[in-house]
Structures are given as C-alpha cells and as structure tokens.
Scaffold this active site. Structure first.
Site, short mmCIF file in Angstrom:
data_model
loop_
_atom_site.label_atom_id
_atom_site.label_comp_id
_atom_site.label_asym_id
_atom_site.label_seq_id
_atom_site.Cartn_x
_atom_site.Cartn_y
_atom_site.Cartn_z
N LYS A 1 109.56 53.54 78.38
CA LYS A 1 110.64 53.08 79.26
C LYS A 1 112.00 53.51 78.68
O LYS A 1 112.07 53.93 77.52
CB LYS A 1 110.53 51.56 79.41
CG LYS A 1 109.25 51.11 80.14
CD LYS A 1 109.16 49.60 80.18
CE LYS A 1 108.00 49.12 81.03
NZ LYS A 1 107.96 47.63 81.11
N TYR B 1 105.86 49.23 91.11
CA TYR B 1 105.88 47.77 90.90
C TYR B 1 105.76 47.03 92.23
O TYR B 1 106.40 46.00 92.41
CB TYR B 1 107.17 47.38 90.17
CG TYR B 1 107.21 47.75 88.70
CD1 TYR B 1 106.17 47.43 87.84
CD2 TYR B 1 108.33 48.38 88.15
CE1 TYR B 1 106.21 47.75 86.48
CE2 TYR B 1 108.39 48.70 86.79
CZ TYR B 1 107.33 48.38 85.96
OH TYR B 1 107.38 48.68 84.61
N PHE C 1 112.96 38.46 88.59
CA PHE C 1 113.45 39.46 87.63
C PHE C 1 113.43 40.88 88.19
O PHE C 1 113.87 41.82 87.51
CB PHE C 1 112.64 39.39 86.32
CG PHE C 1 111.16 39.63 86.49
CD1 PHE C 1 110.65 40.91 86.63
CD2 PHE C 1 110.28 38.55 86.51
CE1 PHE C 1 109.29 41.13 86.77
CE2 PHE C 1 108.91 38.76 86.66
CZ PHE C 1 108.42 40.06 86.79
N ARG D 1 95.89 49.11 76.76
CA ARG D 1 96.53 47.79 76.94
C ARG D 1 96.52 47.03 75.62
O ARG D 1 97.48 46.34 75.28
CB ARG D 1 95.79 46.98 78.02
CG ARG D 1 96.01 47.43 79.44
CD ARG D 1 97.40 47.20 79.98
NE ARG D 1 97.71 45.81 80.25
CZ ARG D 1 98.78 45.41 80.94
NH1 ARG D 1 99.64 46.30 81.44
NH2 ARG D 1 99.02 44.15 81.14
N THR E 1 102.61 41.66 77.50
CA THR E 1 103.83 41.95 78.26
C THR E 1 105.06 41.35 77.59
O THR E 1 106.12 41.99 77.51
CB THR E 1 103.71 41.38 79.69
OG1 THR E 1 102.54 41.93 80.30
CG2 THR E 1 104.93 41.68 80.53
N ARG F 1 104.41 47.00 71.48
CA ARG F 1 105.42 45.97 71.76
C ARG F 1 105.60 45.02 70.58
O ARG F 1 106.72 44.57 70.30
CB ARG F 1 105.03 45.20 73.03
CG ARG F 1 105.22 46.04 74.30
CD ARG F 1 104.51 45.43 75.48
NE ARG F 1 104.82 46.09 76.75
CZ ARG F 1 104.12 45.90 77.86
NH1 ARG F 1 103.06 45.09 77.87
NH2 ARG F 1 104.46 46.52 78.97
N ASN G 1 110.67 45.84 76.93
CA ASN G 1 109.39 45.89 76.19
C ASN G 1 108.83 47.30 75.99
O ASN G 1 107.64 47.49 75.79
CB ASN G 1 108.37 44.93 76.81
CG ASN G 1 108.05 45.28 78.25
OD1 ASN G 1 108.58 46.26 78.79
ND2 ASN G 1 107.18 44.50 78.87
N HIS H 1 105.15 51.12 79.30
CA HIS H 1 104.27 50.70 80.39
C HIS H 1 102.87 51.22 80.11
O HIS H 1 102.70 52.33 79.62
CB HIS H 1 104.75 51.29 81.73
CG HIS H 1 103.72 51.13 82.81
ND1 HIS H 1 103.56 49.96 83.51
CD2 HIS H 1 102.76 51.98 83.27
CE1 HIS H 1 102.55 50.10 84.37
NE2 HIS H 1 102.05 51.32 84.24
N GLU I 1 98.68 54.75 90.02
CA GLU I 1 99.94 55.07 89.34
C GLU I 1 100.03 56.55 88.96
O GLU I 1 101.09 57.17 89.08
CB GLU I 1 100.08 54.19 88.09
CG GLU I 1 100.31 52.72 88.44
CD GLU I 1 100.26 51.80 87.22
OE1 GLU I 1 100.10 52.28 86.09
OE2 GLU I 1 100.38 50.57 87.43
P1 IDP Z 1 102.92 44.81 82.12
O1 IDP Z 1 104.05 45.82 81.98
O2 IDP Z 1 102.47 44.29 80.79
O3 IDP Z 1 101.78 45.32 82.96
P2 IDP Z 1 103.74 43.23 84.43
O4 IDP Z 1 103.44 41.79 84.66
O5 IDP Z 1 103.04 44.24 85.26
O6 IDP Z 1 103.53 43.52 82.88
O7 IDP Z 1 105.32 43.40 84.61
C1 IDP Z 1 105.88 44.67 84.68
C2 IDP Z 1 107.15 44.71 83.87
O8 IDP Z 1 108.10 43.80 84.46
C3 IDP Z 1 107.02 44.21 82.42
O9 IDP Z 1 106.52 45.19 81.54
C4 IDP Z 1 108.45 43.86 82.12
O10 IDP Z 1 109.24 45.02 81.88
C5 IDP Z 1 108.91 43.25 83.44
N1 IDP Z 1 108.72 41.79 83.45
C6 IDP Z 1 107.57 41.10 83.68
N2 IDP Z 1 107.78 39.78 83.61
C7 IDP Z 1 109.10 39.62 83.33
C8 IDP Z 1 109.94 38.47 83.15
O11 IDP Z 1 109.50 37.32 83.21
N3 IDP Z 1 111.26 38.71 82.87
C9 IDP Z 1 111.77 39.97 82.79
N4 IDP Z 1 111.02 41.06 82.97
C10 IDP Z 1 109.71 40.90 83.23
MG MG Z 2 101.66 45.77 84.96
#
Ligand code: IDP
Ligand code: MG
Length: 161
Positions: A20, A60, A68, A96, A102, A113, A123, A126, A137
């Site tokens: 990212k 997304y 968010f 993963r 996450t 991470r 974080n 992806h 994707e």
């Molecule tokens: P992932 O990236 O681990 O698959 P997802 O739930 O798919 O997690 O969320 C996608 C991205 O959205 C996360 O990697 C993060 O950048 C952002 N994100 C998810 N939850 C939050 C939150 O509660 N606050 C801010 N950003 C979030």
């Molecule tokens: Mg995800």
C-alpha cells in the site's frame, strides 16, 4: 533444471499482494517481496500504479458502507501502490499468515504487519483472503498479458515432482 510438470494440487494457486502507499513511501517493497521469494512462492505479476477510485471501489466492494471507507480511499490513493501476483501451493492462506492480522496491534511479530506497522489505518500491505477473492482481485488489477507463466528452475526443491 528439472521438469516442472507437477501433479501437486493447488500448486497453481495465485493471490494478490499489494504494498500500500505507506509501504511504498517507507521503502518496504523490497523487504516484503523478499519474504515471499524466500518462502518459495513464484512471482507471476508485478506493477506499480496509482490506484483509481473506480478500481478501489471494486476491490473493496464489501466495505463501502463502513465508516472508515472514505479514509481508506484517501489512504489508498495517496501515492503509488506496488501490486503483485504470487503463485504456489496454498499461497492464499499462507500469505494471509505471513501478512498478519488486519489490525497491526493484533498482528504477531514475524508477520509483515506485525513487524512494520502499528495502526489499522496504515497496515502496509494487502493480501487476498480467499481463493475466489484472489481470482476476482487479480482480474481487477492485472490483465492476462501482465501475468507470466514461467517455470522456476528450483521447483523440485520446493515441491516433490
Ligand atoms: P484485510 O486487509 O486484512 O483483508 P479488510 O477487513 O478486508 O482487512 O479491510 C480492508 C482494509 O481496510 C484494511 O487492510 C485496512 O486498511 C482498512 N480497514 C479495515 N478496518 C478498518 C478500521 O476499522 N479502521 C480503519 N481502516 C480499516
Ligand atoms: Mg480484505
């Protein structure tokens, strides 16, 4: 080189990994790629791009109602992203695990991470979360010509052939 025709199920599994904008800015691309290479996965696609709102809204699609989401879009369009496709047995699940939770506060040390980030809003990376999600994707981020079918000459040291 040995023959790379392998009967191992799932050896052609692919996943999307993207560094990212924070990871690119912090010059972490090389270290992140190194982890996937040294694990034994095969790089089959790689590019640097500025992700568009349109691409991200599809990427997304399940998150656009989240509070968010506007910040997520701003974050993901704040600079270039390095998108990659990695291939290998069980790559979706293993990557993963390599990427970690996450929320970096929950991510174990030794994960990307867990080693390089603190807060969920930044974080670093992806990783696709299912085989079906990965296929979806990869099609969004890459066209067919950008994905390489190639034989890695150390295949027989990674898999039983
Ligand atoms: P992932 O990236 O681990 O698959 P997802 O739930 O798919 O997690 O969320 C996608 C991205 O959205 C996360 O990697 C993060 O950048 C952002 N994100 C998810 N939850 C939050 C939150 O509660 N606050 C801010 N950003 C979030
Ligand atoms: Mg995800």
């Amino acid at each position: 080189c040995y023959s790379t025709t392998s009967g191992i199920p799932g050896v052609r599994e692919r996943t999307l990994i993207a560094v990212k904008p924070d990871g690119v800015q912090r010059r972490l691309v090389g270290q992140i790629m190194q982890r996937f290479e040294q694990r034994g996965f095969k790089l089959v696609g790689l590019k640097m791009l500025k992700a568009s709102d349109e691409l991200l809204s599809q990427h997304y699609h399940d998150l656009n109602k989240k509070p968010f989401y506007p910040n997520l879009l701003r974050y993901m369009t704040s600079g270039p992203v390095v998108a990659m496709v990695w291939e290998g047995h069980n790559v979706v699940r293993t990557s993963r695990m390599m990427v970690g939770d996450t929320n970096p506060a929950e991510a174990h040390p030794g994960t990307v991470r867990g080693d390089f980030s603190i807060h969920i809003s930044r974080n670093v990376v992806h990783a696709s979360d299912s085989v079906e999600g990965a296929q979806r994707e990869i099609q969004l981020w890459f066209n067919r010509k950008e994905l390489m079918d190639w034989d890695c000459c150390d295949h027989s040291n990674t898999y039983q052939v």
